[in-house]
Design a protein around this motif. Structure first.
Motif, PDB file in Angstrom:
ATOM      1  N   SER A   1       0.910  -1.277   0.440  1.00 51.80           N
ATOM      2  CA  SER A   1       0.227   0.147   0.022  1.00 51.80           C
ATOM      3  C   SER A   1       1.170   1.581  -0.239  1.00 51.80           C
ATOM      4  CB  SER A   1      -1.067   0.067   1.207  1.00 51.80           C
ATOM      5  OG  SER A   1      -0.098  -0.331   2.643  1.00 51.80           O
ATOM      6  N   LEU A   2       2.743   0.926   0.564  1.00 53.00           N
ATOM      7  CA  LEU A   2       3.095   2.145   0.493  1.00 53.00           C
ATOM      8  C   LEU A   2       3.728   2.161  -1.153  1.00 53.00           C
ATOM      9  CD1 LEU A   2       4.201   2.148   4.208  1.00 53.00           C
ATOM     10  CD2 LEU A   2       2.948   3.967   3.234  1.00 53.00           C
ATOM     11  N   SER A   3       3.640   1.616  -1.844  1.00 51.55           N
ATOM     12  CA  SER A   3       4.512   1.425  -2.892  1.00 51.55           C
ATOM     13  C   SER A   3       4.478   2.182  -4.044  1.00 51.55           C
ATOM     14  CB  SER A   3       4.490   0.360  -3.573  1.00 51.55           C
ATOM     15  OG  SER A   3       3.555  -0.864  -4.046  1.00 51.55           O
ATOM     16  N   SER A   4       5.554   2.654  -4.759  1.00 52.66           N
ATOM     17  CA  SER A   4       5.600   3.626  -6.324  1.00 52.66           C
ATOM     18  C   SER A   4       3.819   2.551  -6.610  1.00 52.66           C
ATOM     19  CB  SER A   4       6.707   3.472  -6.704  1.00 52.66           C
ATOM     20  OG  SER A   4       6.201   4.303  -8.171  1.00 52.66           O
ATOM     21  N   GLY A   5       3.070   4.375  -7.425  1.00 54.05           N
ATOM     22  CA  GLY A   5       1.731   3.658  -7.935  1.00 54.05           C
ATOM     23  C   GLY A   5       0.316   3.208  -7.324  1.00 54.05           C
ATOM     24  N   TYR A   6       0.837   3.080  -5.809  1.00 52.92           N
ATOM     25  CA  TYR A   6      -0.549   2.587  -5.384  1.00 52.92           C
ATOM     26  C   TYR A   6      -0.738   3.506  -3.738  1.00 52.92           C
ATOM     27  CZ  TYR A   6      -0.260  -1.799  -7.946  1.00 52.92           C
ATOM     28  OH  TYR A   6      -0.566  -2.454  -9.326  1.00 52.92           O
ATOM     29  N   TYR A   7       0.112   3.823  -3.958  1.00 49.40           N
ATOM     30  CA  TYR A   7       0.504   4.998  -2.649  1.00 49.40           C
ATOM     31  C   TYR A   7      -0.763   5.885  -2.826  1.00 49.40           C
ATOM     32  CZ  TYR A   7       1.663   8.268   1.490  1.00 49.40           C
ATOM     33  OH  TYR A   7       1.092   9.376   1.850  1.00 49.40           O
ATOM     34  N   ASP A   8      -1.539   6.249  -3.024  1.00 45.53           N
ATOM     35  CA  ASP A   8      -2.203   7.124  -3.509  1.00 45.53           C
ATOM     36  C   ASP A   8      -3.561   6.436  -2.907  1.00 45.53           C
ATOM     37  OD1 ASP A   8      -1.215   9.563  -3.424  1.00 45.53           O
ATOM     38  OD2 ASP A   8      -0.758  10.400  -4.994  1.00 45.53           O
ATOM     39  N   ALA A   9      -3.374   5.824  -3.942  1.00 46.10           N
ATOM     40  CA  ALA A   9      -4.676   4.352  -4.196  1.00 46.10           C
ATOM     41  C   ALA A   9      -5.623   3.652  -2.916  1.00 46.10           C
ATOM     42  CB  ALA A   9      -4.329   3.636  -5.151  1.00 46.10           C
ATOM     43  N   TYR A  10      -4.398   3.749  -2.043  1.00 47.17           N
ATOM     44  CA  TYR A  10      -4.511   2.730  -0.752  1.00 47.17           C
ATOM     45  C   TYR A  10      -4.630   3.656   0.512  1.00 47.17           C
ATOM     46  CZ  TYR A  10      -5.255  -1.259  -4.103  1.00 47.17           C
ATOM     47  OH  TYR A  10      -5.824  -1.738  -5.010  1.00 47.17           O
ATOM     48  N   TYR A  11      -2.965   4.083   0.594  1.00 48.18           N
ATOM     49  CA  TYR A  11      -2.354   4.950   1.981  1.00 48.18           C
ATOM     50  C   TYR A  11      -2.875   6.027   2.631  1.00 48.18           C
ATOM     51  CZ  TYR A  11       0.527   6.733   5.775  1.00 48.18           C
ATOM     52  OH  TYR A  11       0.589   7.022   7.372  1.00 48.18           O
ATOM     53  N   GLY A  12      -2.959   6.589   1.256  1.00 50.21           N
ATOM     54  CA  GLY A  12      -3.115   8.292   0.990  1.00 50.21           C
ATOM     55  C   GLY A  12      -4.837   8.480   1.004  1.00 50.21           C
ATOM     56  N   LYS A  13      -5.425   7.137   0.564  1.00 51.89           N
ATOM     57  CA  LYS A  13      -7.081   7.574   0.433  1.00 51.89           C
ATOM     58  C   LYS A  13      -7.494   7.032   2.010  1.00 51.89           C
ATOM     59  CE  LYS A  13      -8.863   6.537  -3.235  1.00 51.89           C
ATOM     60  NZ  LYS A  13      -9.590   5.911  -4.838  1.00 51.89           N
ATOM     61  N   ALA A  14      -6.445   6.474   2.595  1.00 49.94           N
ATOM     62  CA  ALA A  14      -7.322   5.574   3.732  1.00 49.94           C
ATOM     63  C   ALA A  14      -7.215   6.097   4.872  1.00 49.94           C
ATOM     64  CB  ALA A  14      -6.638   4.107   4.716  1.00 49.94           C
ATOM     65  N   GLN A  15      -6.295   7.854   4.720  1.00 51.80           N
ATOM     66  CA  GLN A  15      -5.628   9.051   5.864  1.00 51.80           C
ATOM     67  C   GLN A  15      -6.896   9.788   5.730  1.00 51.80           C
ATOM     68  OE1 GLN A  15      -4.238   8.482   8.223  1.00 51.80           O
ATOM     69  NE2 GLN A  15      -2.195   8.275   8.012  1.00 51.80           N
ATOM     70  N   LYS A  16      -7.456  10.036   4.143  1.00 50.75           N
ATOM     71  CA  LYS A  16      -8.452  11.025   4.247  1.00 50.75           C
ATOM     72  C   LYS A  16      -9.920  10.339   4.747  1.00 50.75           C
ATOM     73  CE  LYS A  16      -6.421  12.825   0.258  1.00 50.75           C
ATOM     74  NZ  LYS A  16      -6.557  12.631  -1.845  1.00 50.75           N
ATOM     75  N   ALA A  17     -10.157   8.890   4.580  1.00 55.55           N
ATOM     76  CA  ALA A  17     -10.914   8.377   5.012  1.00 55.55           C
ATOM     77  C   ALA A  17     -11.236   7.882   6.150  1.00 55.55           C
ATOM     78  CB  ALA A  17     -11.440   7.346   4.762  1.00 55.55           C
ATOM     79  N   ARG A  18     -10.003   8.807   7.265  1.00 56.90           N
ATOM     80  CA  ARG A  18     -10.072   8.191   8.457  1.00 56.90           C
ATOM     81  C   ARG A  18     -10.484   9.801   9.423  1.00 56.90           C
ATOM     82  NH1 ARG A  18      -4.376   7.756  11.700  1.00 56.90           N
ATOM     83  NH2 ARG A  18      -4.707   7.300  14.191  1.00 56.90           N
TER      84      ARG A  18
END
Length: 490
Positions: free
Chosen positions: A367-384
């Motif tokens: 989820s932190l890897s290049s190309g997936y950060y915004d789609a997963y971790y970044g989005k989860a932080q916004k949802a938090r």
């Protein structure tokens, strides 16, 4: 004196103060209980009677000479295996740290030492606090004192089981997504997850830094109040700690429910709850209304996203935090057969980490890897942020929220180990609290038809621990909430 272990924390504190018994008497009683129960419960990772007895002797000498350093002087406490104690092994129940001895005390340990508490051995846990059953420990599986064929909860299952079984009156755990409250519920005791930042995390081996929080277990509410009063407060060694509102243990007392606005969950979507938990929840709501509380049904639909949000954020942070365990600086080192540095990393981490830890590291790294950060971790932080705003909205309408702590009572050992998703769902009612950083406590609420404990969770707004613990004291006075802890382990 042999059965002092049956006393509540409050009676122990009172008896020590009056001189009815000594700290040595107390420690010996608990160790007799440990000798009897440890083979079945497996709450502790080691026993060191001599060290604890020596601490108790020093405490008793202080009392005899009139130099008692606090009202808690001589009270035994146990600590989870991810909290650093100087000179002691802190393994996080992982092979990779099996022989690591901490060179310093965690802040919470220093504060307990300053008050004269006596330390019993470290307690078992899920490896690196990753789990809901204590089955992920690299060393042993802790059992539930009410039924030793069942789990005690996790990841702080060792601390909860030790208190429940009468092996210690109070203990420390850590809570990342429910790891204090869920085992407290399943073991029939009290467990507090404080506001994020109220208690220092310095010396707590990190799992997910933005979610972790140290908190207390106790066999009565007073033990939670007293431990929190000792541990909370700003720490220069942990820049995430905050002063927040002042806390006075003398202000914590039962109060009338009349006019109190209590937020409750709609139960028409509680299909995953066991019937006994659902019935207990409905009965408790009726009892609160009889006491004059005003119940308001809240919309918890946003919280249905808590599990995916939590596991994206927690695994990402665990991937980062556990990268330090590489076989180079400290911990297990397995020399790679090729002599290459990369092979040393791979061999050490492959043999040092258990399956669940590897699973979470892989998920977090992805989820932190290049190309997936915004789609997963970044989005989860916004949802938090959405979860936190929902709590802020709730506390404009209600004073406290009441929910079950766990959707079920303790399940059988081995029942969910082959299905990680089902294990993760054991935390469905607790993870949102960590995402928002608000305080919550699990309170004993009675037993089901199989004699298994049920816990209810109370939640208040940030830094409202005085109100939270007062509500918890009041909840304990409702009918059919008393749980008698096991006197004999079957």
């Amino acid at each position: 004196m042999k059965e002092l272990f049956k006393l509540s924390y409050s009676k122990i504190k009172e008896g020590l103060g009056k001189g009815d018994f000594s700290s040595v008497d107390l420690v010996n009683s608990y160790y007799d209980r440990i000798d009897e129960s440890q083979p079945k419960i497996k709450a502790f990772l080691e026993t060191n009677r001599e060290k604890a007895t020596n601490q108790a002797k020093i405490s008793d000498e202080r009392r005899r000479s009139g130099k008692t350093i606090s009202e808690f002087d001589g009270i035994p406490v146990a600590t989870k295996d991810n909290i650093c104690v100087s000179g002691e092994i802190t393994s996080c129940c992982s092979k990779i740290l099996e022989n690591f001895r901490s060179p310093y005390d965690a802040t919470v340990i220093s504060r307990l030492k300053d008050k004269g508490f006596v330390f019993l051995p470290r307690t078992n846990m899920d490896e690196f606090a990753m789990g809901s059953s204590t089955e992920n420990s690299a060393f042993q599986t802790t059992t539930n004192p009410f039924d030793t064929t069942r789990i005690p909860g996790g990841s702080s299952g060792g601390s909860a089981a030790a208190v429940s079984a009468g092996m210690v009156p109070i203990a420390l755990g850590s809570d990342t997504g429910g790891s204090i409250r869920q085992p407290a519920s399943l073991c029939g005791i009290w467990g507090l997850k404080p506001t994020y930042g109220r208690i220092s995390r310095y010396g707590l081996v990190a799992y997910a830094s933005s979610l972790d929080q140290i908190g207390p277990f106790s066999n009565d509410i007073q033990g939670v109040v007293d431990l929190f009063s000792v541990l909370n407060g700003r720490d220069e060694k942990d820049q995430t700690t905050v002063t927040g509102k002042s806390f006075s243990s003398t202000n914590v007392k039962p109060k009338s429910w009349k006019g109190v606005k209590v937020g409750v969950m709609p139960t028409n979507k509680a299909s995953d709850w066991s019937p006994s938990v659902l019935k207990k929840y409905e009965d408790m709501k009726k009892n609160l209304e009889k006491e004059g509380a005003i119940l308001k049904e809240l919309d918890f639909s946003v919280f249905s996203y808590s599990i995916p949000i939590y596991y994206l954020i927690a695994t990402a942070e665990c991937s980062s935090n556990l990268s330090r365990f590489d076989g180079i600086r400290y911990g297990l080192r397995v020399e790679g057969s090729s002599g290459k540095l990369e092979d040393l990393y791979v061999e050490s981490r492959s043999k040092g980490f258990g399956d669940e830890v590897k699973r979470r590291i892989l998920l977090g790294t992805f989820s932190l890897s290049s190309g997936y950060y915004d789609a997963y971790y970044g989005k989860a932080q916004k949802a938090r942020v959405m979860i936190r705003k929902q709590y802020d909205s709730f506390f404009k309408e209600v004073d406290v929220i009441l929910q079950p702590t766990s959707p079920t009572t303790a399940f059988k050992i081995g029942e969910k180990t082959k299905d990680p998703i089902q294990m993760y769902l054991a935390d469905v009612l607790t993870t949102s609290v960590n995402l928002a950083g608000v305080p919550a406590i699990s309170c004993p609420a009675g037993i089901d038809e199989n004699g298994l404990p049920i816990g209810m969770q109370l939640t208040t707004s940030h830094f409202e621990e005085e109100s939270l613990l007062s509500f918890a004291s009041s909840l304990a006075q409702l009918p059919d909430t008393t749980i008698t802890l096991p006197s004999k382990i079957q």
